[in-house]
Write a protein that holds these residues in place. Structure first.
Motif, PDB file in Angstrom:
ATOM      1  N   ASN A 107      70.765  21.730 -19.139  1.00  0.00           N
ATOM      2  CA  ASN A 107      69.678  22.553 -19.709  1.00  0.00           C
ATOM      3  C   ASN A 107      68.623  21.675 -20.371  1.00  0.00           C
ATOM      4  OD1 ASN A 107      70.768  24.961 -18.839  1.00  0.00           O
ATOM      5  ND2 ASN A 107      71.825  25.378 -20.774  1.00  0.00           N
ATOM      6  N   ARG A 108      69.044  20.644 -21.100  1.00  0.00           N
ATOM      7  CA  ARG A 108      68.089  19.723 -21.736  1.00  0.00           C
ATOM      8  C   ARG A 108      67.265  18.992 -20.683  1.00  0.00           C
ATOM      9  NH1 ARG A 108      72.606  18.893 -25.175  1.00  0.00           N
ATOM     10  NH2 ARG A 108      73.174  17.004 -24.037  1.00  0.00           N
ATOM     11  N   GLU A 142      64.737  21.337 -19.270  1.00  0.00           N
ATOM     12  CA  GLU A 142      63.630  21.539 -20.205  1.00  0.00           C
ATOM     13  C   GLU A 142      62.673  20.359 -20.175  1.00  0.00           C
ATOM     14  OE1 GLU A 142      65.184  22.375 -24.101  1.00  0.00           O
ATOM     15  OE2 GLU A 142      66.185  24.214 -23.424  1.00  0.00           O
ATOM     16  N   GLU A 163      73.709  19.614 -21.329  1.00  0.00           N
ATOM     17  CA  GLU A 163      72.947  18.442 -20.906  1.00  0.00           C
ATOM     18  C   GLU A 163      72.010  18.802 -19.751  1.00  0.00           C
ATOM     19  OE1 GLU A 163      73.675  13.943 -19.142  1.00  0.00           O
ATOM     20  OE2 GLU A 163      75.363  15.046 -20.012  1.00  0.00           O
TER      21      GLU A 163
END
Length: 141
Positions: free
Chosen positions: A123-124, A127, A121
């Protein structure tokens, strides 16, 4: 993410419950045989020592011999039940240890799965933030 050993955990739980039931039964049987032996011992102690004639003496001697024989059998049965109870205790302890080991593995697995989910989560979100910053820089130029 499901725990890959969930089926084994359920089996170990069932084995532990069976071992606990076996221990409970063995304890009850031991207590019953101990009680019967104590009752037999009390019955032997209660036999009257008052003798009026030879027939009474013979009858009393026969009763005491039969009582002692029964008491001996009950004591042997009690020892057998004690051994069974000890064996059941050992089996229950082993079953509990195996179950606890799997429960610790499951707990560790859940912590790691939660950690991995949070990391994914994050990392998302990173991004998304990078994409927004990239769009903001491209639009300003």
């Amino acid at each position: 993410m499901t725990f890959p050993l969930a089926g084994l955990l359920r089996v170990r739980g069932a084995q532990e419950r069976v071992a606990a039931e076996r221990l409970s039964r063995a304890t009850a049987e031991r207590m019953q045989s101990e009680s019967a032996a104590q009752d037999a011992q009390a019955s032997l102690a209660d036999l009257s020592s008052h003798v009026n004639d030879a027939a009474t003496l013979l009858a009393m001697a026969a009763a005491r011999a039969a009582g002692r024989s029964a008491l001996s059998d009950l004591q042997a049965l009690t020892e057998l039940h004690r051994a069974e109870e000890d064996e059941a205790k050992y089996a229950h302890v082993e079953a509990k240890q195996e179950l606890k080991g799997l429960e610790r593995l499951e707990s560790t697995h859940r912590v790691e799965a939660a950690r991995a989910e949070l990391s994914a989560e994050q990392n998302r979100l990173d991004e998304i933030a990078v994409a927004r910053v990239g769009r903001g820089t491209a639009g300003a130029a």
